[in-house]
Design a protein around this motif. Structure first.
Motif, PDB file in Angstrom:
ATOM      1  N   MET A   1      12.184  14.054  12.773  1.00 18.29           N
ATOM      2  CA  MET A   1      11.063  13.926  13.674  1.00 18.29           C
ATOM      3  C   MET A   1      10.356  15.282  13.764  1.00 18.29           C
ATOM      4  SD  MET A   1      10.991  12.845  17.715  1.00 18.29           S
ATOM      5  CE  MET A   1      11.311  11.139  17.408  1.00 18.29           C
ATOM      6  N   LYS A   2       9.045  15.248  13.832  1.00 15.59           N
ATOM      7  CA  LYS A   2       8.246  16.454  13.951  1.00 15.59           C
ATOM      8  C   LYS A   2       8.167  16.899  15.405  1.00 15.59           C
ATOM      9  CE  LYS A   2       5.298  16.088  10.000  1.00 15.59           C
ATOM     10  NZ  LYS A   2       4.039  16.633   9.555  1.00 15.59           N
ATOM     11  N   ILE A   3       7.916  18.176  15.601  1.00 16.82           N
ATOM     12  CA  ILE A   3       7.807  18.731  16.948  1.00 16.82           C
ATOM     13  C   ILE A   3       6.712  18.032  17.734  1.00 16.82           C
ATOM     14  CG2 ILE A   3       7.117  20.799  18.243  1.00 16.82           C
ATOM     15  CD1 ILE A   3       8.687  22.438  16.188  1.00 16.82           C
ATOM     16  N   SER A   4       5.551  17.821  17.123  1.00 18.47           N
ATOM     17  CA  SER A   4       4.441  17.172  17.837  1.00 18.47           C
ATOM     18  C   SER A   4       4.803  15.742  18.237  1.00 18.47           C
ATOM     19  CB  SER A   4       3.168  17.191  16.993  1.00 18.47           C
ATOM     20  OG  SER A   4       3.365  16.516  15.778  1.00 18.47           O
ATOM     21  N   ASP A   5       5.504  15.024  17.375  1.00 21.30           N
ATOM     22  CA  ASP A   5       5.928  13.651  17.717  1.00 21.30           C
ATOM     23  C   ASP A   5       6.938  13.659  18.860  1.00 21.30           C
ATOM     24  OD1 ASP A   5       4.340  12.690  15.647  1.00 21.30           O
ATOM     25  OD2 ASP A   5       5.998  12.658  14.206  1.00 21.30           O
ATOM     26  N   TRP A   6       7.859  14.610  18.831  1.00 20.04           N
ATOM     27  CA  TRP A   6       8.867  14.709  19.884  1.00 20.04           C
ATOM     28  C   TRP A   6       8.211  15.042  21.225  1.00 20.04           C
ATOM     29  CZ3 TRP A   6      10.789  18.647  23.033  1.00 20.04           C
ATOM     30  CH2 TRP A   6      11.973  18.343  23.711  1.00 20.04           C
ATOM     31  N   GLU A  30      11.301  22.981  11.256  1.00 19.22           N
ATOM     32  CA  GLU A  30       9.869  22.802  11.011  1.00 19.22           C
ATOM     33  C   GLU A  30       9.133  24.130  11.076  1.00 19.22           C
ATOM     34  OE1 GLU A  30       6.129  20.123  12.653  1.00 19.22           O
ATOM     35  OE2 GLU A  30       8.127  19.758  13.431  1.00 19.22           O
ATOM     36  N   VAL A  31       8.271  24.352  10.104  1.00 22.68           N
ATOM     37  CA  VAL A  31       7.413  25.536  10.130  1.00 22.68           C
ATOM     38  C   VAL A  31       6.073  25.132  10.743  1.00 22.68           C
ATOM     39  CG1 VAL A  31       8.516  26.657   8.156  1.00 22.68           C
ATOM     40  CG2 VAL A  31       6.579  25.140   7.789  1.00 22.68           C
ATOM     41  N   PRO A  32       5.405  26.064  11.425  1.00 18.96           N
ATOM     42  CA  PRO A  32       4.129  25.707  12.052  1.00 18.96           C
ATOM     43  C   PRO A  32       3.055  25.394  11.013  1.00 18.96           C
ATOM     44  CG  PRO A  32       4.578  28.048  12.317  1.00 18.96           C
ATOM     45  CD  PRO A  32       5.782  27.438  11.691  1.00 18.96           C
ATOM     46  N   GLU A  58       1.475  29.235  17.842  1.00 18.42           N
ATOM     47  CA  GLU A  58       1.636  28.475  16.605  1.00 18.42           C
ATOM     48  C   GLU A  58       1.236  27.030  16.862  1.00 18.42           C
ATOM     49  OE1 GLU A  58       5.498  30.898  14.931  1.00 18.42           O
ATOM     50  OE2 GLU A  58       5.783  29.384  16.468  1.00 18.42           O
ATOM     51  N   ARG A  59       0.596  26.430  15.868  1.00 14.99           N
ATOM     52  CA  ARG A  59       0.169  25.036  16.013  1.00 14.99           C
ATOM     53  C   ARG A  59       1.131  24.125  15.265  1.00 14.99           C
ATOM     54  NH1 ARG A  59      -2.622  21.529  12.969  1.00 14.99           N
ATOM     55  NH2 ARG A  59      -3.231  23.128  11.467  1.00 14.99           N
ATOM     56  N   PHE A  60       1.579  23.095  15.964  1.00 17.65           N
ATOM     57  CA  PHE A  60       2.397  22.031  15.380  1.00 17.65           C
ATOM     58  C   PHE A  60       1.652  20.726  15.640  1.00 17.65           C
ATOM     59  CE2 PHE A  60       5.414  25.385  16.308  1.00 17.65           C
ATOM     60  CZ  PHE A  60       6.206  25.412  15.183  1.00 17.65           C
ATOM     61  N   TYR A  65       2.169  26.009  20.541  1.00 15.40           N
ATOM     62  CA  TYR A  65       3.399  26.581  21.078  1.00 15.40           C
ATOM     63  C   TYR A  65       3.186  28.079  21.255  1.00 15.40           C
ATOM     64  CZ  TYR A  65       8.448  27.693  21.231  1.00 15.40           C
ATOM     65  OH  TYR A  65       9.708  28.133  21.579  1.00 15.40           O
ATOM     66  N   CYS A  66       3.132  28.504  22.494  1.00 13.51           N
ATOM     67  CA  CYS A  66       2.982  29.922  22.830  1.00 13.51           C
ATOM     68  C   CYS A  66       4.364  30.435  23.207  1.00 13.51           C
ATOM     69  CB  CYS A  66       2.075  30.110  24.040  1.00 13.51           C
ATOM     70  SG  CYS A  66       0.570  29.169  24.022  1.00 13.51           S
ATOM     71  N   ARG A  67       4.678  31.618  22.762  1.00 13.25           N
ATOM     72  CA  ARG A  67       5.972  32.192  23.125  1.00 13.25           C
ATOM     73  C   ARG A  67       5.908  33.700  22.943  1.00 13.25           C
ATOM     74  NH1 ARG A  67       9.045  33.263  18.486  1.00 13.25           N
ATOM     75  NH2 ARG A  67       8.008  32.497  16.615  1.00 13.25           N
ATOM     76  N   GLY A  68       6.891  34.376  23.505  1.00 12.49           N
ATOM     77  CA  GLY A  68       6.926  35.815  23.324  1.00 12.49           C
ATOM     78  C   GLY A  68       7.875  36.495  24.275  1.00 12.49           C
ATOM     79  N   ARG A  69       7.716  37.799  24.351  1.00  9.06           N
ATOM     80  CA  ARG A  69       8.475  38.652  25.262  1.00  9.06           C
ATOM     81  C   ARG A  69       7.446  39.512  25.986  1.00  9.06           C
ATOM     82  NH1 ARG A  69      11.761  40.560  21.901  1.00  9.06           N
ATOM     83  NH2 ARG A  69      13.448  39.152  22.415  1.00  9.06           N
ATOM     84  N   ASN A  70       7.490  39.498  27.313  1.00  5.98           N
ATOM     85  CA  ASN A  70       6.511  40.218  28.117  1.00  5.98           C
ATOM     86  C   ASN A  70       6.502  41.716  27.850  1.00  5.98           C
ATOM     87  OD1 ASN A  70       5.361  38.086  29.518  1.00  5.98           O
ATOM     88  ND2 ASN A  70       6.833  38.195  31.175  1.00  5.98           N
ATOM     89  N   LYS A  71       5.340  42.298  27.965  1.00  6.06           N
ATOM     90  CA  LYS A  71       5.175  43.734  27.781  1.00  6.06           C
ATOM     91  C   LYS A  71       6.020  44.525  28.781  1.00  6.06           C
ATOM     92  CE  LYS A  71       1.552  47.243  27.622  1.00  6.06           C
ATOM     93  NZ  LYS A  71       0.106  47.474  27.747  1.00  6.06           N
ATOM     94  N   GLU A  72       6.167  43.981  29.995  1.00  7.69           N
ATOM     95  CA  GLU A  72       6.931  44.657  31.038  1.00  7.69           C
ATOM     96  C   GLU A  72       8.413  44.810  30.673  1.00  7.69           C
ATOM     97  OE1 GLU A  72       4.893  41.938  31.931  1.00  7.69           O
ATOM     98  OE2 GLU A  72       3.256  43.284  32.421  1.00  7.69           O
ATOM     99  N   ALA A  73       8.897  44.032  29.724  1.00 11.49           N
ATOM    100  CA  ALA A  73      10.302  44.130  29.308  1.00 11.49           C
ATOM    101  C   ALA A  73      10.581  45.482  28.653  1.00 11.49           C
ATOM    102  CB  ALA A  73      10.658  43.007  28.336  1.00 11.49           C
TER     103      ALA A  73
END
Length: 101
Positions: A1-6, A30-32, A58-60, A65-73
């Motif tokens: 199953m693809k991420i978008s379908d899930w 799955e790759v974006p 990243e687009r699926f 899908y947005c993700r990351g680590r905050n600058k404040e870290a």
């Protein structure tokens, strides 16, 4: 199953998918379709293996899908990871940029 379908399937169950964690089998298989945005704060240089603040979108399919680590870290620290799913491209990019500024 693809991420978008899930994600679509979970959304039909009235689940708030904006902060949902992907199952491991989906996130690794799955790759974006496209990387819309990526920025990293890495003053150490390209060869540094440490953790650095970053934001990516990243687009699926029709999901972003947005993700990351905050600058404040800070540089070389763990924690302050974030994620966000949306169907709105502009909101995804705006969110990613706000976490890295």
């Amino acid at each position: 199953m693809k991420i978008s379908d899930w994600l679509d399937k979970e959304e039909t169950k009235s689940v708030d998918v904006s902060q949902i964690a992907l199952p491991d089998d989906l996130s690794y298989d799955e790759v974006p379709d496209e990387t819309i945005f990526f920025e990293e704060i890495n003053p150490c240089g390209i060869l540094c293996p440490g953790n650095h603040p970053f934001s990516t979108v990243e687009r699926f399919g029709h999901w972003y899908y947005c993700r990351g680590r905050n600058k404040e870290a800070g540089i070389h620290s763990s924690g302050m990871e974030w994620r966000f799913f949306t169907k709105d491209r502009d909101l995804a990019v705006k969110t990613a940029k706000s976490h890295i500024e």
